[in-house]
Design a protein around this motif. Structure first.
Motif, short mmCIF file in Angstrom:
data_model
loop_
_atom_site.label_atom_id
_atom_site.label_comp_id
_atom_site.label_asym_id
_atom_site.label_seq_id
_atom_site.Cartn_x
_atom_site.Cartn_y
_atom_site.Cartn_z
N ASN A 79 -105.96 -19.60 42.37
CA ASN A 79 -105.45 -20.69 42.83
C ASN A 79 -105.47 -21.91 42.42
O ASN A 79 -104.50 -22.88 42.12
N LEU A 80 -106.83 -22.24 41.92
CA LEU A 80 -106.95 -23.57 41.52
C LEU A 80 -106.69 -23.62 39.98
O LEU A 80 -106.17 -24.76 39.31
N PHE A 81 -106.64 -22.54 39.12
CA PHE A 81 -106.70 -22.64 37.74
C PHE A 81 -105.50 -22.45 37.07
O PHE A 81 -105.16 -22.82 35.82
N ILE A 82 -104.79 -21.47 37.48
CA ILE A 82 -103.74 -21.03 36.87
C ILE A 82 -102.25 -21.75 37.52
O ILE A 82 -101.09 -21.32 37.16
N ARG A 83 -102.51 -22.65 38.42
CA ARG A 83 -101.12 -23.22 38.88
C ARG A 83 -100.45 -23.78 37.70
O ARG A 83 -101.35 -24.15 36.68
N LYS A 84 -99.07 -24.55 37.90
CA LYS A 84 -98.55 -24.82 37.03
C LYS A 84 -98.99 -26.21 36.27
O LYS A 84 -99.01 -26.26 35.02
N GLU A 85 -99.53 -26.99 36.86
CA GLU A 85 -100.29 -28.12 36.43
C GLU A 85 -101.45 -28.07 35.73
O GLU A 85 -101.90 -28.92 35.18
N GLU A 86 -102.10 -27.00 35.87
CA GLU A 86 -103.44 -26.66 35.48
C GLU A 86 -103.10 -25.79 34.05
O GLU A 86 -103.61 -26.24 32.91
N ASN A 87 -102.63 -24.63 34.22
CA ASN A 87 -102.20 -23.66 33.19
C ASN A 87 -103.16 -23.33 32.32
O ASN A 87 -103.25 -23.13 30.95
#
Length: 397
Positions: A236-244
């Protein structure tokens, strides 16, 4: 290097609609997808150099040499010296044209702690050009700062660009009362060195150990609910669009049979595509408990992971083949990107689904990056087309 290069050109043309491209070492956005199946090997192995120089396992494109859990505490000094000797042997082989530099797998060293990394970093300078980077275990709010500090110093002092892969496996991440605070700290820390991070890895074995749990061979990691919940928070924290970031799948520990539940692979696809030879391949996979591995990789993919930690050569091609892009999803991705994010909905080329441009664009970009690294199957072909070429690699102990 490029994936599946050990297949003949004729076979690659038969299997792939779009063949895997050569990996640009300097392009971290491509490289982080290219880690793929990372095979762990203890640093005490005296045949490490020979394995690489002789190309014993041509399917292995990422190798992690472990100085941590894979060896006994009393063997650390010997393992370090052996590792340096083995890397020197590879370096000499490159200089003598016994192997080309691009034929060497991505090489990572898994250290034991920030202090150990600092001590080791001065010893590996002579062979640093062979290394892709390092793996940092127990990466958390306590160790992370020190790891990054030592890593930046090492990179500044070497001619080669190196990367690192943190392993999230500490109790502060597993226990619910400290999980989010620790994850947010790690996220902030990594944001300051994003270009140095290839993959975020998850230590499911350590997570299980805090509760006296060991995953059985009949179950995927997603059925261990305590671990699943922690994995969900990490994703949830690391693969969201803004993190990628790229988060890789957890290790599959098994490579033999002796099971409780029925095999997980249907016979029909094997028989329809390969006949009796396909049924033999299915039997080999089941004999080595690789059907459970396949099931877990499919769940990894559905949850947004790329690549996997592996501990046996027979796992490597299965992982990488399953990350090759099928023909249908490639056409969907091309069509979605072709709409240039302008929105709208249209029927897929295969006529079996609706492609919605805005919500599917991030997915499409990831598919096209995977396609560059692992290739795109021709219509009617899939991962079985690659693993059917493995022969003895499937059952090798």
């Amino acid at each position: 290097m490029k994936y599946f290069g050990y297949l003949t050109e004729e076979l690659r043309c038969e299997i792939f609609y779009k063949q895997p491209e050569r990996i640009d070492y300097n392009d971290s956005e491509i490289l982080k997808y290219a880690v793929g199946a990372a095979l762990y090997m203890p640093a005490t192995r005296r045949d490490l150099a020979d394995i690489i120089i002789s190309k014993k396992y041509p399917q292995v494109r990422t190798l992690v040499v472990c100085l941590e859990d894979a060896i006994k505490d009393e063997d650390v000094e010997y393992a370090e010296q052996n590792l340096i000797n083995q890397l020197n042997e590879i370096k000499v082989a490159v200089e003598n044209s016994k192997i080309k530099k691009e034929e060497i797998p991505f090489l990572f060293i898994r250290v034991r702690s920030p202090k150990h990394f600092e001590e080791l970093s001065s010893k590996v300078h002579i062979v640093e050009s062979l290394l892709t980077g390092f793996v940092f275990p127990k990466f958390d709010s306590k160790s992370g700062l020190e790891y990054v500090k030592v890593f930046k110093k090492f990179n500044e002092d070497t001619a080669t660009k190196h990367y690192f892969m943190p392993i999230l496996e500490s109790s502060d991440l597993m226990y619910v009362e400290t999980r989010l605070e620790t994850l947010n700290f790690i996220k902030k820390l990594l944001s300051n060195c994003r270009d140095d991070v290839l993959n975020i890895r998850i230590g499911a074995t350590d997570f299980c150990s805090y509760f006296g749990i060991r995953r059985g061979k009949d179950y995927t990691v997603y059925e261990i609910q305590l671990v699943r919940d922690c994995i969900n928070a990490i994703l949830n924290l690391f693969i969201r669009k803004e993190e990628n970031y790229i988060v890789s799948g957890t290790v599959w520990e098994y490579f033999d049979n002796d099971r409780l539940l029925k095999p997980l692979l249907r016979a029909t696809p094997f028989h329809e595509f390969f006949g009796e030879q396909g049924l033999d391949l299915r039997s080999k996979l089941i004999e080595n408990n690789l059907d459970g591995l396949i099931r877990e990789i499919l769940k990894d993919k559905e949850n947004g992971m790329v690549g996997k930690t592996v501990i046996h050569p027979s796992h490597v091609t299965i992982v990488n083949a399953l990350y090759a892009v099928n023909h249908e999803e490639y056409l969907d991705a091309i069509a979605i990107i072709g709409e240039d994010g302008n929105g709208g909905v249209f029927k897929s080329d295969y006529g079996n689904k609706m492609n919605e441009v805005k919500p599917h664009t991030y997915w499409a970009r990831k598919i096209l990056t995977r396609a560059k690294v692992y290739g795109v199957f021709n219509k009617g072909y899939d991962y079985l087309s690659i693993i059917s070429q493995l022969g003895g690699m499937v059952s090798e102990k």
